[in-house]
Design an enzyme around this catalytic site. Sequence first.
Site, PDB file in Angstrom:
ATOM      1  N   ASP A 254      66.296  33.681  40.121  1.00  0.00           N
ATOM      2  CA  ASP A 254      65.358  32.837  39.395  1.00  0.00           C
ATOM      3  C   ASP A 254      66.167  32.134  38.290  1.00  0.00           C
ATOM      4  O   ASP A 254      67.304  32.534  38.006  1.00  0.00           O
ATOM      5  CB  ASP A 254      64.249  33.718  38.776  1.00  0.00           C
ATOM      6  N   SER A 255      65.545  31.165  37.641  1.00  0.00           N
ATOM      7  CA  SER A 255      66.206  30.526  36.507  1.00  0.00           C
ATOM      8  C   SER A 255      66.382  31.519  35.355  1.00  0.00           C
ATOM      9  O   SER A 255      67.178  31.291  34.459  1.00  0.00           O
ATOM     10  CB  SER A 255      65.359  29.362  36.011  1.00  0.00           C
TER      11      SER A 255
ATOM     12  N   CYS B 230      61.589  32.133  42.563  1.00  0.00           N
ATOM     13  CA  CYS B 230      61.351  31.011  41.655  1.00  0.00           C
ATOM     14  C   CYS B 230      60.670  29.905  42.456  1.00  0.00           C
ATOM     15  O   CYS B 230      61.227  29.454  43.470  1.00  0.00           O
ATOM     16  CB  CYS B 230      62.710  30.544  41.129  1.00  0.00           C
ATOM     17  N   ASN B 231      59.487  29.505  42.019  1.00  0.00           N
ATOM     18  CA  ASN B 231      58.782  28.458  42.764  1.00  0.00           C
ATOM     19  C   ASN B 231      59.514  27.118  42.698  1.00  0.00           C
ATOM     20  O   ASN B 231      59.513  26.349  43.651  1.00  0.00           O
ATOM     21  CB  ASN B 231      57.368  28.275  42.216  1.00  0.00           C
ATOM     22  N   THR B 232      60.120  26.836  41.540  1.00  0.00           N
ATOM     23  CA  THR B 232      60.792  25.549  41.366  1.00  0.00           C
ATOM     24  C   THR B 232      61.994  25.453  42.311  1.00  0.00           C
ATOM     25  O   THR B 232      62.144  24.462  43.039  1.00  0.00           O
ATOM     26  CB  THR B 232      61.249  25.376  39.903  1.00  0.00           C
TER      27      THR B 232
ATOM     28  N   CYS C  88      54.314  29.661  39.182  1.00  0.00           N
ATOM     29  CA  CYS C  88      55.641  29.815  38.571  1.00  0.00           C
ATOM     30  C   CYS C  88      55.766  31.290  38.256  1.00  0.00           C
ATOM     31  O   CYS C  88      54.846  31.887  37.678  1.00  0.00           O
ATOM     32  CB  CYS C  88      55.730  28.985  37.290  1.00  0.00           C
ATOM     33  N   THR C  89      56.892  31.889  38.629  1.00  0.00           N
ATOM     34  CA  THR C  89      56.992  33.341  38.489  1.00  0.00           C
ATOM     35  C   THR C  89      57.026  33.787  37.020  1.00  0.00           C
ATOM     36  O   THR C  89      56.690  34.924  36.708  1.00  0.00           O
ATOM     37  CB  THR C  89      58.208  33.883  39.255  1.00  0.00           C
ATOM     38  N   HIS C  90      57.409  32.884  36.121  1.00  0.00           N
ATOM     39  CA  HIS C  90      57.357  33.232  34.695  1.00  0.00           C
ATOM     40  C   HIS C  90      55.918  33.412  34.205  1.00  0.00           C
ATOM     41  O   HIS C  90      55.682  34.050  33.177  1.00  0.00           O
ATOM     42  CB  HIS C  90      57.995  32.127  33.840  1.00  0.00           C
TER      43      HIS C  90
HETATM   44  N1  DGL Z   1      60.328  30.908  37.345  1.00  0.00           N
HETATM   45  C1  DGL Z   1      60.462  29.601  37.829  1.00  0.00           C
HETATM   46  C2  DGL Z   1      59.390  29.151  38.776  1.00  0.00           C
HETATM   47  O1  DGL Z   1      58.803  29.980  39.409  1.00  0.00           O
HETATM   48  C3  DGL Z   1      61.199  28.570  37.032  1.00  0.00           C
HETATM   49  C4  DGL Z   1      60.741  28.268  35.658  1.00  0.00           C
HETATM   50  C5  DGL Z   1      61.723  27.349  34.972  1.00  0.00           C
HETATM   51  O2  DGL Z   1      62.880  27.691  34.893  1.00  0.00           O
HETATM   52  O3  DGL Z   1      61.297  26.262  34.543  1.00  0.00           O
HETATM   53  O4  DGL Z   1      59.136  27.985  38.940  1.00  0.00           O
END
Ligand code: DGL
Length: 263
Positions: free
Chosen positions: A8-9, A71-73, A183-185
């Site tokens: 992930d990021s 990470c979805n992005t 978004c996983t965050h």
């Molecule tokens: N956790 C990430 C996601 O699911 C990325 C969030 C980010 O770095 O902007 O999209």
Amino acid sequence: MKKIGMFDSGIGGLSVLNKALRHVKDAGFIYYADEDNTPYGLKTKEEVIAYSDNITNFLVKRGCEAVLIACNTASSCASGFLRKKYDIPIIAMEPAVKPALKGCPLENKRILVMATPLTLREEKLRNLIKREGGQERVDLLPMPKLVEFAERGIFFGDDVEGYLEKQLLTYDMEKYSSIVLGCTHFNYFERSIRKYAPSSIDIIDGREGTIRRMCDLCGIEYFDKKINVTYPDVKYYYSGRSVTDDRELERINKYHRQLEGFA
Ligand code: DGL
């Protein structure tokens, strides 16, 4: 035992890892948080593809037999590229639009998808919504500040709630049947988001489906009942640097505890 890489990021993907550790026994994990390049949601698609390629290469070199993009992005920008380039299973996240629409037979109810600006711009999500026939019933809400709060370990309090309130109260919540955490965050904020969403609204995310898919592709069992484990078989990296420092490991454990509801 299968070795699976997750990335992930930053710490958002720990919410995917945490769930995997609760439902999967026969796998070891390497978790890679790209802390030097977070957030991905405010980068270009090309940058996110380059980061994802770099990380996948790193994980494959360390013996990972499959990679889950937690990470979805990165999933929406880079999964196609990675699948073409690497000869191992690449499992990607997808905002849970499909179950959200399925769980909402009422024609007059809507779905609110929260994600990063880049995920919301990407074709992959547009195509998914179209494929599921949701064009007229899905609203998209970028929430980049939640990524920042999550990275700083701030899950509650005035700043988080002020932001959620400002974003969510512009919507008439009575019109919605579910909020999709794309978004996983965002998984860390479920309880805070609940304050602004009546109990009739489901708050859903795509973790379970993704982990089940990982199990299918890797030939390992998904246990429906939660497994009571500690986290022995996980190695953590921050942008290629092995995390061994006690303070950093405690930071990571704090996120796990937050996810399990007793931080
Ligand atoms: N956790 C990430 C996601 O699911 C990325 C969030 C980010 O770095 O902007 O999209």
